[in-house]
Design an enzyme around this catalytic site. Structure first.
Site, mmCIF file in Angstrom:
data_model
loop_
_atom_site.group_PDB
_atom_site.id
_atom_site.type_symbol
_atom_site.label_atom_id
_atom_site.label_comp_id
_atom_site.label_asym_id
_atom_site.label_seq_id
_atom_site.Cartn_x
_atom_site.Cartn_y
_atom_site.Cartn_z
ATOM 1 N N LYS A 43 38.640 32.513 27.345
ATOM 2 C CA LYS A 43 38.283 33.919 27.120
ATOM 3 C C LYS A 43 38.915 34.467 25.843
ATOM 4 O O LYS A 43 38.302 35.284 25.159
ATOM 5 C CB LYS A 43 38.685 34.779 28.313
ATOM 6 C CG LYS A 43 40.167 34.989 28.511
ATOM 7 C CD LYS A 43 40.446 35.922 29.672
ATOM 8 C CE LYS A 43 41.936 36.131 29.868
ATOM 9 N NZ LYS A 43 42.578 36.764 28.699
ATOM 10 N N THR A 44 40.140 34.029 25.522
ATOM 11 C CA THR A 44 40.772 34.517 24.293
ATOM 12 C C THR A 44 39.998 34.041 23.072
ATOM 13 O O THR A 44 39.814 34.790 22.109
ATOM 14 C CB THR A 44 42.234 34.038 24.226
ATOM 15 O OG1 THR A 44 42.940 34.485 25.384
ATOM 16 C CG2 THR A 44 42.921 34.596 22.987
ATOM 17 N N ASP A 222 40.022 43.156 26.810
ATOM 18 C CA ASP A 222 40.397 41.932 27.523
ATOM 19 C C ASP A 222 40.863 42.291 28.939
ATOM 20 O O ASP A 222 41.271 43.423 29.201
ATOM 21 C CB ASP A 222 41.537 41.253 26.752
ATOM 22 C CG ASP A 222 41.859 39.877 27.269
ATOM 23 O OD1 ASP A 222 41.024 39.297 27.987
ATOM 24 O OD2 ASP A 222 42.952 39.369 26.951
ATOM 25 N N GLU A 223 40.821 41.318 29.864
ATOM 26 C CA GLU A 223 41.322 41.513 31.237
ATOM 27 C C GLU A 223 40.757 42.790 31.868
ATOM 28 O O GLU A 223 41.488 43.592 32.458
ATOM 29 C CB GLU A 223 42.860 41.561 31.236
ATOM 30 C CG GLU A 223 43.537 40.361 30.623
ATOM 31 C CD GLU A 223 43.516 39.125 31.512
ATOM 32 O OE1 GLU A 223 42.794 39.140 32.534
ATOM 33 O OE2 GLU A 223 44.209 38.153 31.190
ATOM 34 N N GLN A 253 40.582 37.139 39.349
ATOM 35 C CA GLN A 253 41.975 37.217 38.924
ATOM 36 C C GLN A 253 42.507 38.648 38.936
ATOM 37 O O GLN A 253 43.481 38.950 38.256
ATOM 38 C CB GLN A 253 42.138 36.609 37.531
ATOM 39 C CG GLN A 253 41.823 35.127 37.473
ATOM 40 C CD GLN A 253 42.157 34.511 36.132
ATOM 41 O OE1 GLN A 253 43.314 34.294 35.789
ATOM 42 N NE2 GLN A 253 41.133 34.233 35.348
ATOM 43 N N ARG A 605 47.285 28.160 37.435
ATOM 44 C CA ARG A 605 48.319 28.047 36.390
ATOM 45 C C ARG A 605 48.610 26.574 36.087
ATOM 46 O O ARG A 605 49.252 26.262 35.074
ATOM 47 C CB ARG A 605 49.639 28.703 36.824
ATOM 48 C CG ARG A 605 49.611 30.199 37.149
ATOM 49 C CD ARG A 605 48.951 31.013 36.073
ATOM 50 N NE ARG A 605 47.549 31.211 36.380
ATOM 51 C CZ ARG A 605 46.634 31.609 35.499
ATOM 52 N NH1 ARG A 605 46.983 31.806 34.242
ATOM 53 N NH2 ARG A 605 45.374 31.788 35.839
#
Length: 733
Positions: A43-44, A222-223, A253, A605
């Site tokens: 995503k980044t 973002d997020e 998330q 993670r």
């Protein structure tokens, strides 16, 4: 070749490295767009790629674009990636929602009668103000703590309502108004105000909003699943009328509902912005397929979600291990034993391991074993750098010099370092400030006002007043670095901590100097940084921002703290009903769903290896309690797990069904092998070899001599309890 041609070539090369879904998302036409990006799906890269694409392919001025995220660490990564794409070109502004709102309020806050040098109160500052209000109303802390009251007021500020079930809810609503007045008198705002006040400003001063809408053509966020109602409204207001709002998020998330985040903003986005394009990223670039299989199993059991399934073209990898132990201490020994084993056999370093848990209180047993085994570790989420006493002492001086109305900063300055100023003197100063309708610092920093104090009080405060007035004159025209160095020299803080008879004295001095280094870094990035700018950044630093990969240490942290991080090997521990999911989550389906998402975040993670574990007995809140495994574990397909399969007895548990009814479920314990062997003494930590199970580490033992039994953590085989007189074990150390 011209710089434009070079950048165009870079863009073409960048796009060629994206997968088809990423490329479609990056090169989407103008207008609203929603990118649902699964964990580890890049995503980044997509978010920064979108900014790069707009600058290069669409010729958007970077000053007409903002990129908003949730931590300073993430914003820095965004800037660094963009810099590699565009070289020396100017970059769009990138930062957090709170930083962007603070910037707006410093530039336009006069529309709300808020001066540009306002202070930002952190949690401790807010609770001190609320503690004083509770004392004034003679409400004891056994009836209501400042922390609980702060939570209630935060709920009210974010548009929520108090149920009225608590007898002090009515008082809380009254104190919210008084609290706001206290902050305004101090030229201060809290974290909730930073998000709330810009919206108030837009409503009362639409010209400010129009100015900003003409300034910013593209808003990238973002997020997005972590936005609350105010953040969502702010984004929509700024994006009008073009609605060039580009958001990236993952409803799976969303784990911050307890602080106001609402993942439904992702779903409302397409309804509120007709014509919004949807892009879905499911290819994972972080984890092995066995880890993704477990993650998919856990999250797919949640019904209300955007259907997506993570996958990777690299199917290889170890199956996920599940451990069941009798006691929490045994769980800790087995986890640490596997860490030692993996380092010995696979060449991992300490930094490659993370132990994740639901609450900080669960770290103790793991810390004890790590200390016992002389393994270095870092406890992430302990006292943050900017919350350490000596650092807060220094920041208080800086805040007071920037904003003399800041009474919280002034009270800290009066007491640190100790200079013989007692409570009576401080109260007299506070009374004088109240009578003059100004802040305590305003009296100390103003020679004329200071002369109005009673002679005895003025005599005690004169040395400090003279220092502060001198500092105020000196720092008016200088940069933050020089200002902090002067304050350190003049305040006496460095001298105080240098002479302090304390084992941490040297570390405290180093921390004070580290604040100078932090200011130097900020000024190197932006030579126009003011002291007020620097204080804003300091106030908005989060736990994740302060996380640094410490050389060769095992990381211990809560799952919430691990959001945004990744490790080669992850141990998710204490997966017990009542812990994860938390016992209180049973009261609400939304809260139970968030607990499920929390486990999903923990699982994703891990890059290479993942271990899940639970204990039947755990000492918590002063008593030993028995626990069933987390009900979320039942959603994982047995073929995706190892180490918890062979039947030799059953453990029955009650679980709540989808419709709220209760039923029983069978969990399988491992068979205890009974094989021929000679008697050998063993101790915890011994490395042993078994002809069938391979190499393992002794993690617990019971009995003596011919009745000795040892529990051993075997790689890939989970935990085995062996009777030594029947087990063919060979000691390797």
């Amino acid at each position: 070749m011209s710089s434009t041609s070079v950048t165009t070539t870079r863009l073409a090369a960048f796009l060629s490295r994206l997968n088809p879904e990423q490329r479609a998302a990056v090169s989407a036409p103008e207008g609203p767009a929603l990118v649902l990006a699964g964990a580890g799906s890049g995503k980044t890269r997509v978010l920064t790629g979108r900014a790069f694409y707009l600058m290069e392919a669409c010729r958007v001025d970077p000053r007409a674009m903002i990129v908003v995220t949730f931590t300073n660490k993430a914003a820095e990564e965004l800037r660094n990636r963009l810099r590699t794409y565009v070289g020396s070109q100017e970059l769009p502004w990138a930062g957090t929602f709170h930083a962007f709102c603070a910037r707006l309020l410093r530039q336009h806050g006069s529309a709300l009668n808020l001066p540009p040098h306002f202070s930002i109160y952190d949690t401790a500052d807010s609770e001190q103000v609320l503690g004083a209000l509770l004392s004034e109303h003679r409400i004891g802390r056994d009836a209501l703590t400042p922390s609980v009251l702060r939570g209630w007021i935060s709920l009210l500020k974010n548009g929520g309502r108090l149920s009225g079930r608590h007898p002090l809810h009515g008082l809380a609503m009254e104190l919210r108004q008084v609290y706001d007045v206290r902050l305004r008198d101090a030229n201060a705002v809290d974290f909730d105000d930073l998000l709330r006040l810009p919206l108030e400003m837009f409503r009362t001063n639409p010209r400010v909003l129009e100015t900003l809408q003409h300034r910013y053509d593209h808003i990238l966020i973002d997020e997005f699943q972590d936005t609350n109602r105010h953040q969502y409204e702010l984004a929509r207001d700024l994006a009008r009328p073009q609605n060039n709002l580009y958001v990236v998020g993952d409803d799976d998330q969303s784990i911050y509902g307890w602080r106001g985040a609402d993942f439904r903003n992702l779903f409302n986005f397409r309804h509120d912005l007709p014509g919004a394009r949807l892009f879905q990223l499911e290819q994972n670039y972080r984890s092995t397929q066995p880890i993704l299989d477990v993650a998919n199993d856990v999250i797919s059991a949640k019904k209300s979600r955007e259907a997506k399934r993570l996958w990777t073209p690299q199917p290889e990898g170890e199956r996920v291990t599940v451990r069941q132990t009798a006691h929490a201490a045994e769980e800790a020994y087995e986890v640490v034993g596997e860490i030692e084993q993996l380092m010995r056999r696979e060449g991992y370093s300490f930094r490659d391991f993370a132990i994740l848990y639901r609450a900080n209180s669960l770290s103790r047993s793991f810390e004890e074993v790590l200390v016992n085994r002389a393994i270095p570790y870092a406890l992430v989420g302990g006292t943050r750098f900017y919350e350490r006493k000596e650092v807060k002492d220094l920041i208080a001086y800086l805040r007071l010099l920037v904003n003399p109305e800041d009474d919280q900063a002034c009270r800290r300055v009066l007491r640190n370092p100790p200079r013989g100023i007692g409570d009576v003197t401080i109260q007299r100063l506070a009374d004088a400030a109240a009578a003059a309708q100004c802040g305590m610092g305003t009296i100390l920093l103003n020679e004329a006002r200071f002369g109005e104090l009673p002679a005895a009080i003025a005599k005690r405060l004169l040395p400090l007043s003279e220092r502060l007035q001198s500092l105020s004159r000196r720092i008016a025209e200088t940069n933050p670095v020089q200002a902090i160095e002067w304050v350190l020299e003049s305040s006496g803080l460095m001298e105080f901590y240098r002479e302090l008879d304390d084992t941490d004295s040297e570390e405290r001095q180093a921390n004070l100097q580290q604040l100078v280094a932090a200011a130097r870094d900020r000024c190197a990035e932006n030579t126009l940084t003011t002291l007020a700018d620097f204080l804003t950044e300091v106030a908005l630093v989060s736990d994740v921002d302060e996380y640094e990969e410490i050389p060769d240490r095992v990381s211990l942290m809560t799952i919430h703290s691990a959001k945004g991080l990744e490790f080669p090997v992850v141990f998710v521990v204490a997966l017990e009903d009542g812990i994860l999911p938390h016992a209180r989550s049973r009261e609400s389906q939304d809260e139970l769903d968030e607990e499920r998402r929390l486990l999903y975040v923990a699982i994703t993670r891990a890059r290479e290896r993942l271990s899940l574990s639970f204990a039947q007995n755990r000492y918590r809140n002063g008593v030993v309690t028995m626990h069933d495994p987390s009900p979320f574990l039942r959603d994982i397909a047995p073929e995706h797990l190892r180490g918890w399969t062979l039947p030799a007895g059953r453990m029955e548990r009650e679980h709540q069904g989808e419709n709220g009814s209760h039923g029983s479920e069978t969990w399988q314990r491992e068979r205890i092998p009974s094989l021929a062997s000679s008697l050998v003494p063993f101790k915890i930590g011994d490395v042993v070899e078994h002809p069938e199970f391979g190499i393992g580490v002794v993690t617990a033992k019971s009995g003596e001599a011919s009745d000795l039994k040892v529990r051993i953590a075997f790689e890939g085989m989970g935990s085995k309890l062996l009777a030594v007189k029947f087990a063919p074990l060979k000691k390797l150390n």
